[in-house]
Design a protein around this motif. Structure first.
Motif, PDB file in Angstrom:
ATOM      1  N   TRP A  43      12.539  32.186 -49.858  1.00 56.46           N
ATOM      2  CA  TRP A  43      11.305  31.935 -49.113  1.00 56.46           C
ATOM      3  C   TRP A  43      10.607  30.706 -49.655  1.00 56.46           C
ATOM      4  O   TRP A  43      10.873  30.261 -50.758  1.00 56.46           O
ATOM      5  N   SER A  74       2.938  37.105 -45.211  1.00 54.48           N
ATOM      6  CA  SER A  74       1.691  36.488 -45.623  1.00 54.48           C
ATOM      7  C   SER A  74       1.294  36.957 -47.020  1.00 54.48           C
ATOM      8  O   SER A  74       1.392  38.138 -47.332  1.00 54.48           O
ATOM      9  N   LYS A  80      -1.410  32.648 -51.447  1.00 56.67           N
ATOM     10  CA  LYS A  80      -0.482  31.525 -51.275  1.00 56.67           C
ATOM     11  C   LYS A  80      -0.419  31.027 -49.836  1.00 56.67           C
ATOM     12  O   LYS A  80      -0.260  29.841 -49.604  1.00 56.67           O
ATOM     13  N   ARG A 117       8.649  35.889 -41.330  1.00 54.75           N
ATOM     14  CA  ARG A 117       7.430  35.312 -41.891  1.00 54.75           C
ATOM     15  C   ARG A 117       6.661  36.442 -42.566  1.00 54.75           C
ATOM     16  O   ARG A 117       6.622  37.557 -42.048  1.00 54.75           O
ATOM     17  N   THR A 170       0.225  25.733 -47.861  1.00 55.76           N
ATOM     18  CA  THR A 170      -0.297  26.682 -48.829  1.00 55.76           C
ATOM     19  C   THR A 170      -1.815  26.696 -48.825  1.00 55.76           C
ATOM     20  O   THR A 170      -2.458  25.753 -48.363  1.00 55.76           O
ATOM     21  N   LYS A 224       3.839  24.111 -52.804  1.00 60.01           N
ATOM     22  CA  LYS A 224       4.007  23.798 -51.378  1.00 60.01           C
ATOM     23  C   LYS A 224       5.400  23.214 -51.135  1.00 60.01           C
ATOM     24  O   LYS A 224       5.793  22.224 -51.750  1.00 60.01           O
ATOM     25  N   TYR A 246       6.700  28.206 -48.872  1.00 57.26           N
ATOM     26  CA  TYR A 246       5.416  28.065 -48.184  1.00 57.26           C
ATOM     27  C   TYR A 246       5.301  26.634 -47.661  1.00 57.26           C
ATOM     28  O   TYR A 246       5.025  25.720 -48.431  1.00 57.26           O
ATOM     29  N   ALA A 282       4.543  32.621 -45.682  1.00 59.70           N
ATOM     30  CA  ALA A 282       5.872  32.234 -46.166  1.00 59.70           C
ATOM     31  C   ALA A 282       6.872  32.198 -45.013  1.00 59.70           C
ATOM     32  O   ALA A 282       6.857  33.046 -44.126  1.00 59.70           O
TER      33      ALA A 282
END
Length: 95
Positions: free
Chosen positions: A69, A44, A48, A42, A74, A82, A71, A51
């Motif tokens: 990856w 960040s 956004k 994960r 979002t 998204k 999101y 992720a």
């Protein structure tokens, strides 16, 4: 039309990608989920959100870790991507 391949396997194929920061984000329905498996990674992004990542898993064998990856949730400015999936350019082939 943009296509993503790994060792001859199509990972994604779409004419409706969204380009953000030079990356093609593929609508979820255009991604070959049979060739991907969840990663525990994960990260960040300040605008956004957080992720999640996929590994490329072909024929039951993980070929490339963290190949893509997305999101799942979002921040407001990134609502247009998204759930969309982007791939690392140095880990796959784009056509």
């Amino acid at each position: 039309m943009v296509k993503v391949l790994l060792n001859g396997t199509v990972l994604a194929d779409s004419d409706k990608t969204v380009i953000v920061e030079g990356n093609h984000y593929f609508p979820p329905e255009t991604v070959n989920k049979d060739a991907l498996s969840d990663s525990s990674t994960r990260t960040s992004c300040p605008w956004k959100g957080v992720a999640s990542y996929y590994n490329a898993t072909i024929g039951g064998k993980t070929e490339v870790n963290d190949v893509a990856w997305y999101y799942p949730e979002t921040k407001e400015k990134a609502n247009n991507i998204k759930g969309y999936v982007a791939f690392y350019k140095d880990k796959v082939t784009f056509e």
